[in-house]
Write a protein that holds these residues in place. Structure first.
Motif, PDB file in Angstrom:
ATOM      1  N   MET A 185       0.867  -1.246  -0.119  1.00  0.00           N
ATOM      2  CA  MET A 185      -0.085  -0.086   0.122  1.00  0.00           C
ATOM      3  C   MET A 185       0.929   1.235   0.053  1.00  0.00           C
ATOM      4  SD  MET A 185      -3.029   1.189   2.634  1.00  0.00           S
ATOM      5  CE  MET A 185      -3.906  -0.388   2.531  1.00  0.00           C
ATOM      6  N   THR A 207       1.513   5.540   0.315  1.00  0.00           N
ATOM      7  CA  THR A 207       1.082   6.580   1.143  1.00  0.00           C
ATOM      8  C   THR A 207      -0.203   7.182   0.497  1.00  0.00           C
ATOM      9  OG1 THR A 207       2.538   8.119  -0.023  1.00  0.00           O
ATOM     10  CG2 THR A 207       3.225   7.104   2.057  1.00  0.00           C
ATOM     11  N   LEU A 239      -3.184   5.135   1.523  1.00  0.00           N
ATOM     12  CA  LEU A 239      -3.278   5.449   3.235  1.00  0.00           C
ATOM     13  C   LEU A 239      -4.201   6.869   3.268  1.00  0.00           C
ATOM     14  CD1 LEU A 239      -0.254   4.133   4.981  1.00  0.00           C
ATOM     15  CD2 LEU A 239      -2.601   3.447   5.045  1.00  0.00           C
ATOM     16  N   GLY A 240      -3.704   7.639   2.560  1.00  0.00           N
ATOM     17  CA  GLY A 240      -4.287   9.307   2.625  1.00  0.00           C
ATOM     18  C   GLY A 240      -5.719   8.902   2.253  1.00  0.00           C
ATOM     19  N   LEU A 279      -7.722   6.366   2.587  1.00  0.00           N
ATOM     20  CA  LEU A 279      -8.389   5.988   3.756  1.00  0.00           C
ATOM     21  C   LEU A 279      -8.543   6.869   4.520  1.00  0.00           C
ATOM     22  CD1 LEU A 279      -6.666   2.582   4.350  1.00  0.00           C
ATOM     23  CD2 LEU A 279      -9.227   2.935   3.448  1.00  0.00           C
ATOM     24  N   ALA A 280      -7.707   7.701   4.974  1.00  0.00           N
ATOM     25  CA  ALA A 280      -7.746   8.708   6.017  1.00  0.00           C
ATOM     26  C   ALA A 280      -9.074   9.938   5.346  1.00  0.00           C
ATOM     27  CB  ALA A 280      -6.591   9.492   6.038  1.00  0.00           C
ATOM     28  N   ARG A 281      -8.977   9.971   4.068  1.00  0.00           N
ATOM     29  CA  ARG A 281      -9.879  10.929   3.749  1.00  0.00           C
ATOM     30  C   ARG A 281     -11.436  10.645   3.960  1.00  0.00           C
ATOM     31  NH1 ARG A 281      -5.919  13.578   1.276  1.00  0.00           N
ATOM     32  NH2 ARG A 281      -5.774  11.967  -0.438  1.00  0.00           N
ATOM     33  N   GLY A 336     -12.175   8.548   6.371  1.00  0.00           N
ATOM     34  CA  GLY A 336     -12.319   9.096   7.601  1.00  0.00           C
ATOM     35  C   GLY A 336     -12.878  10.253   7.850  1.00  0.00           C
ATOM     36  N   ARG A 337     -12.205  11.373   7.213  1.00  0.00           N
ATOM     37  CA  ARG A 337     -12.689  12.501   7.478  1.00  0.00           C
ATOM     38  C   ARG A 337     -14.151  12.801   7.029  1.00  0.00           C
ATOM     39  NH1 ARG A 337      -9.179  16.745   4.203  1.00  0.00           N
ATOM     40  NH2 ARG A 337      -7.493  15.465   5.341  1.00  0.00           N
ATOM     41  N   ARG A 395     -16.192  10.684   7.405  1.00  0.00           N
ATOM     42  CA  ARG A 395     -17.184  10.257   8.466  1.00  0.00           C
ATOM     43  C   ARG A 395     -17.400  10.903   9.775  1.00  0.00           C
ATOM     44  NH1 ARG A 395     -15.029   4.088   7.901  1.00  0.00           N
ATOM     45  NH2 ARG A 395     -16.064   3.306   6.132  1.00  0.00           N
ATOM     46  N   LEU A 396     -16.347  11.834   9.975  1.00  0.00           N
ATOM     47  CA  LEU A 396     -15.879  12.358  11.193  1.00  0.00           C
ATOM     48  C   LEU A 396     -17.279  12.951  11.672  1.00  0.00           C
ATOM     49  CD1 LEU A 396     -13.700  12.881  13.230  1.00  0.00           C
ATOM     50  CD2 LEU A 396     -13.513  15.108  11.802  1.00  0.00           C
ATOM     51  N   ARG A 408     -19.944  11.627  14.838  1.00  0.00           N
ATOM     52  CA  ARG A 408     -19.927  11.652  16.499  1.00  0.00           C
ATOM     53  C   ARG A 408     -20.835  12.690  17.015  1.00  0.00           C
ATOM     54  NH1 ARG A 408     -13.778  13.665  17.920  1.00  0.00           N
ATOM     55  NH2 ARG A 408     -12.963  13.189  15.557  1.00  0.00           N
ATOM     56  N   ALA A 416     -10.524   8.850  26.901  1.00  0.00           N
ATOM     57  CA  ALA A 416      -9.563   7.923  26.598  1.00  0.00           C
ATOM     58  C   ALA A 416     -10.070   6.292  27.343  1.00  0.00           C
ATOM     59  CB  ALA A 416      -8.370   8.110  26.995  1.00  0.00           C
ATOM     60  N   GLY A 474     -13.110   5.215  26.079  1.00  0.00           N
ATOM     61  CA  GLY A 474     -13.119   4.437  24.688  1.00  0.00           C
ATOM     62  C   GLY A 474     -12.385   3.077  24.653  1.00  0.00           C
ATOM     63  N   SER A 503     -17.813   8.812  24.305  1.00  0.00           N
ATOM     64  CA  SER A 503     -18.474   9.969  23.269  1.00  0.00           C
ATOM     65  C   SER A 503     -19.487  10.575  23.700  1.00  0.00           C
ATOM     66  CB  SER A 503     -18.769   9.152  22.113  1.00  0.00           C
ATOM     67  OG  SER A 503     -19.082   9.942  21.154  1.00  0.00           O
ATOM     68  N   CYS A 510      -7.262   4.292  21.773  1.00  0.00           N
ATOM     69  CA  CYS A 510      -8.633   4.425  21.855  1.00  0.00           C
ATOM     70  C   CYS A 510      -9.212   4.826  20.710  1.00  0.00           C
ATOM     71  CB  CYS A 510      -8.782   5.686  23.077  1.00  0.00           C
ATOM     72  SG  CYS A 510      -8.227   5.323  24.578  1.00  0.00           S
ATOM     73  N   ASN A 559     -12.228   5.929  19.851  1.00  0.00           N
ATOM     74  CA  ASN A 559     -12.999   7.332  20.047  1.00  0.00           C
ATOM     75  C   ASN A 559     -12.211   8.561  19.959  1.00  0.00           C
ATOM     76  OD1 ASN A 559     -11.915   6.438  22.547  1.00  0.00           O
ATOM     77  ND2 ASN A 559     -13.449   7.732  23.597  1.00  0.00           N
ATOM     78  N   ASP A 587       0.797   9.794   5.377  1.00  0.00           N
ATOM     79  CA  ASP A 587      -0.344  10.736   4.818  1.00  0.00           C
ATOM     80  C   ASP A 587      -1.662  10.702   5.610  1.00  0.00           C
ATOM     81  OD1 ASP A 587      -1.953  12.975   4.012  1.00  0.00           O
ATOM     82  OD2 ASP A 587      -2.075  11.956   2.003  1.00  0.00           O
ATOM     83  N   THR A 638     -12.109   5.020  12.711  1.00  0.00           N
ATOM     84  CA  THR A 638     -12.530   4.895  11.346  1.00  0.00           C
ATOM     85  C   THR A 638     -11.155   4.651  10.439  1.00  0.00           C
ATOM     86  OG1 THR A 638     -11.814   7.373  11.128  1.00  0.00           O
ATOM     87  CG2 THR A 638     -14.045   6.771  11.791  1.00  0.00           C
TER      88      THR A 638
END
Lengths: 331, 507
Positions: A1, A3, A6-7, A9-11, A13-14, A16-17, A20, A206, A209, A277, B93, B95, B133, B142
């Motif tokens: 994979m 970078t 991975l980026g 994936l992270a996006r 995540g963003r 979905r943010l 919460r 924490a 969590g 949360s 964690c 969360n 990144d 997530t």
């Protein structure tokens, strides 16, 4: 994979943010809808004093629910709060009746709750006992102490108490709030700051969590867990003082079941019962939802006040299901 | 290597009640190396790491960091001294945000208030150093497991780490994620960090490790440069050559595999697999057939058994029984289809120590009948007597609490319990581990008898000799994949199976 993968994936995540924030936003939307119903049905409902009254009538519940928010964020529960509120009011009333100065009474009253919370926190942590049963014991103990102090209601005639109770802070048009409301707001502000900007607050999240991880990450789990029950005890004590301002008495059977109202407010406010949360702001909205339901039923006039409980029950179901759905989709 | 080791552990011993977990073990770690710690489960790897990080206190021996003797009281103190550990399970964690997970407990603060802007900036800088990144504000939950693992490493190296311990970091990652992890490991290596790498995966060791230390049964076998230790030699050193001690079975000529497999398979698994547990595999088991499952501990043998028994739910492939599809999603469904599973951990999963031999034996049968239909006491006594005799359980007292029996006899009680339900497929996971030679031979004899009587047996064992003696067919597991299935004919011997385990090829 790579970078970039991975980026990506992270996006995702963003994107979905905001999830919460969904429960809090849902509560806010619900509040607006209920307020809208009120305004459309009853002309007087649009009066801003209606909102102020909701705070005046529920200021003590708000403070107690803020303390409960800390506990629930760690994944715990505190059933003792209602009894501690009553005990604080009883102790204040009893000491004032015996002629102690108001300042000293305040100090003593504010120490009892946190002390009991501290003890319960220690028992929960060091003996690894379920918070449910420890705080249940605390609840019976505090309620018993109320009756031990007096079997009947004790009126408060102390000038400081009556002064605070009758003080109205308002604008020239006649809208006002009580000092209790300002104290409740101050508690909310301090709590929100503590949860967002202090290590204690972050440790609370924490632990909620993943307590095992929190321990392995070297966070002070013991101190934090004991601290949240102490904070809850302190909030109950403040709530008890506010209640004694509100009723100008201490009664052994007051605030029975208040712990359940507080838990309901916290959950409706979007805090996960499993911990980790949630926001104090959500709790404020949760208390307001309860307040507006009461107000709506009062305005209606024909409905039995128990309808409040029925509506709260339905809402709790709805919000717990919402939490569950969000939790499932996350996985 | 002419440099000084950053870490030395000398003559470390540690005894737990009844077990000598570490026996005078030496270990060295040099700056800028990736050092693999190898050994089967129970060899003492975890204990060694726990002694190093202060979770356990060694009974004797010296741990020195940079030549200075140290004695950590716990992982936190070890971390402060520059020895960080990343565990197999991501201990963060879910969360909290990525940035917060890296810095919680040591957040940058202004006048006591957490400086979120600075915290995120530092997190970005640190992840940039690892060439990752990742959105630092995303909730960790997530992110993929691989990213979570990287975040755990970022947290571990942030405080000037000198020694980084990676305890089976790759077991839940797929191959591209593993590659990503290795890239980061090499980069940290170049920065001079010493990395202690624990894994069950042999390929990975040969891909990244500079040196290998092998432990077996709590003893140091040796320390080798990776280039000088071929895979076969490594496997031999891990398993040991204690294979010939067992009393030989009376060698009856084994039935031909072709003859055994002539009929419709009793059970057929097609591309059955579960992510993170075992890669998709296909195999058949026929009535009267013994299929051996060989491979190192942790190679996925038990996982195969659990999939077949419905203890884990497969996310891939399907199972056919007697030629028609069978949904085995729970152990109850498996039992209903006459599959029995004797698990590896008989004390934890198998037996109720307080109950008597009779009660333990009757448990599965009673459960199958339902608790509302108790089995008559006389029938119980008959059955129990029969199996106590058949398996020669000693002492032959049905009312003896089972915890008073020796390990071998406890194992026989577990066996009796399942045999009484007359299964068609019996899965035996390490049935002979930790029991004496006599009991071992009896259990082996029993397996032969049962299969002759038409029962299908899946036999899992770390002892190759045993697998070869009993099986008609041997499936070889490695790195959670079933690499091949070998007919157990005259050409198959322990060396060939061992070579297969070592090379991963179907030789």
């Amino acid at each position: 994979m790579t970078t970039t993968d991975l980026g990506n994936l992270a996006r995702i995540g963003r994107w979905r943010l905001p999830r919460r924030h969904v429960p809090v936003l849902a509560t806010f939307a619900l509040l607006l809808v209920m307020y809208g119903i009120g305004v459309s049905q009853y002309r007087a409902f649009s009066d801003i004093q209606v909102v102020f009254n909701a705070f005046i009538d529920n200021g003590f519940l708000l403070v107690v629910a803020v303390g409960m928010t800390f506990v629930i964020l760690t994944g715990g529960i505190d059933l003792s709060v209602g009894s501690v509120v009553a005990m604080t009011a009883m102790v204040s009333a009893s000491l004032l009746q015996n002629g102690l100065p108001a300042a000293l009474v305040l100090l003593i009253a504010l120490l009892i709750g946190p002390t009991l919370g501290f003890v319960m926190g220690c028992v929960i942590h060091y003996f690894e006992i379920q918070p449910f049963i420890v705080t249940l014991a605390g609840m019976f103990f505090a309620r018993g102490m109320c009756n031990w102090i007096s079997n009947s209601s004790i009126p408060i005639t102390d000038p400081f108490w009556t002064g605070v109770a009758q003080e109205r802070i308002g604008d020239p048009r006649g809208n006002f709030v009580s000092i209790s409301v300002l104290i409740a707001f101050a508690v909310v502000a301090v709590a929100a700051y503590a949860l967002a900007y202090t290590r204690l607050g972050r440790n609370v999240y924490a632990i909620g969590g993943n307590p095992q991880s929190a321990l392995l990450m070297g966070l002070p789990v013991a101190r934090t867990k004991i601290m949240v029950y102490t904070i809850s005890g302190l909030c109950s004590a403040i709530g008890g003082i506010l209640l004694s301002f509100y009723t100008l008495s201490g009664a052994p059977l007051i605030a029975v079941g208040m712990e359940l109202d507080a838990i309901a407010a916290v959950v409706i406010g979007g805090t996960l019962l499993t911990g980790g949360s949630g926001y104090v702001l959500g709790t404020v909205l949760g208390v307001l939802v309860l307040g507006v339901i009461q107000t709506l039923i009062t305005f209606d006039g024909t409905l039995n006040s128990w309808w409040t409980k029925i509506v709260i029950g339905g809402l709790l179901f709805a919000f717990i299901l919402l939490q569950r759905l969000i939790g499932i989709r996350k996985k | 290597m002419g440099r000084q080791p950053v870490l030395t552990m000398t003559t470390i011993s540690k005894t737990f009640p009844g077990v000598r977990a570490l026996d005078s073990v030496d270990f060295r770690l040099f700056p800028g190396e990736i050092h693999a710690l190898m050994g089967e489960n129970g060899a003492g790897k975890s204990t060694l790491i726990k002694v190093l990080t202060g979770v356990y206190t060694a009974d004797s021996g010296v741990v020195a960091l940079d030549g200075q003797q140290v004695s950590f009281t716990g992982p936190m103190q070890a971390r402060a001294a520059g020895v960080s550990t990343v565990y197999q399970e991501v201990n963060l964690c879910p969360n909290l945000s990525v940035a917060e997970n890296i810095f919680i407990g040591r957040e940058p603060r202004i006048l006591g208030a957490i400086n979120w802007r600075e915290l995120r900036r530092r997190a970005r800088a640190l992840l940039a150093r690892l060439e990752l990144d990742i959105d630092v504000t995303a909730a960790l939950g997530t992110c993929s497991l691989a990213v979570q693992q990287m975040v755990a490493i970022a947290r571990a190296i942030d405080i000037q780490a000198r020694v980084l311990i990676l305890d089976e970091p790759t077991s839940s990652l797929d191959s591209s994620e593993v590659a990503q992890l290795f890239r980061i490991m090499r980069q940290l290596q170049n920065e001079g960090i010493a990395i202690l790498f624990v894994t069950h995966f042999l390929d990975q060791v040969y891909e990244v490790a500079d040196r290998i230390t092998v432990l077996r049964n709590g003893r140091l076998v040796g320390e080798y440069p990776t280039a000088e230790l071929p895979q076969l030699a490594l496997v031999e050193k891990m398993i040991g050559k204690e294979l010939d001690a067992l009393e030989r079975l009376d060698e009856q000529p084994k039935r031909e595999l072709a003859a055994v497999e002539a009929s419709t398979p009793l059970l057929e698994a097609a591309e059955l697999g579960r992510k993170g547990s075992v890669a998709p595999f296909s195999m058949t088991i026929h009535a009267g057939e013994v299929v051996g499952l060989a491979g190192l501990l942790g190679s996925g043998r038990t996982e195969v058994a659990r999939l077949l028994f419905g203890a884990d739910r497969p996310d891939h492939g399907r199972i056919t029984m007697d030629g028609s599809p069978a949904a085995i999603r729970t152990p109850i469904a498996a039992i209903a289809r006459d599959i029995a599973f004797c698990s590896e951990n008989r004390r934890i999963e198998g037996l109720v120590g307080e109950l008597s031999v009779r009660e333990n034996i009757m448990l599965a049968m009673q459960a199958a009948r339902g608790w509302t239909r108790p089995i008559p006491r006389r029938r119980q006594d008959e059955l129990v007597r029969k199996y106590i005799d058949a398996l020669s359980i000693r002492p032959a007292d049905p009312e003896m609490p089972v915890r008073n029996l020796s390990g071998g006899n406890q194992q026989k009680v577990v066996l009796a319990r399942w045999l009484i339900t007359e299964p068609r497929l019996l899965i035996l996971d390490e049935p002979t581990r930790g029991i004496d030679i006599g009991a071992k031979a009896e259990i082996q004899r029993l397996v032969v008898e049962l299969s002759d009587g038409g029962m299908a047996v899946l036999f899992i064992s770390a002892e190759l000799e045993e697998v070869l003696r009993l099986s008609h067919k041997v499936a070889v597991m490695r790195d959670r994949r079933m690499v091949t299935q070998l007919a157990n004919d005259d050409t198959l011997d322990a060396d060939r199976v061992m070579a297969t385990i070592a090379s991963g090829a179907s030789s």
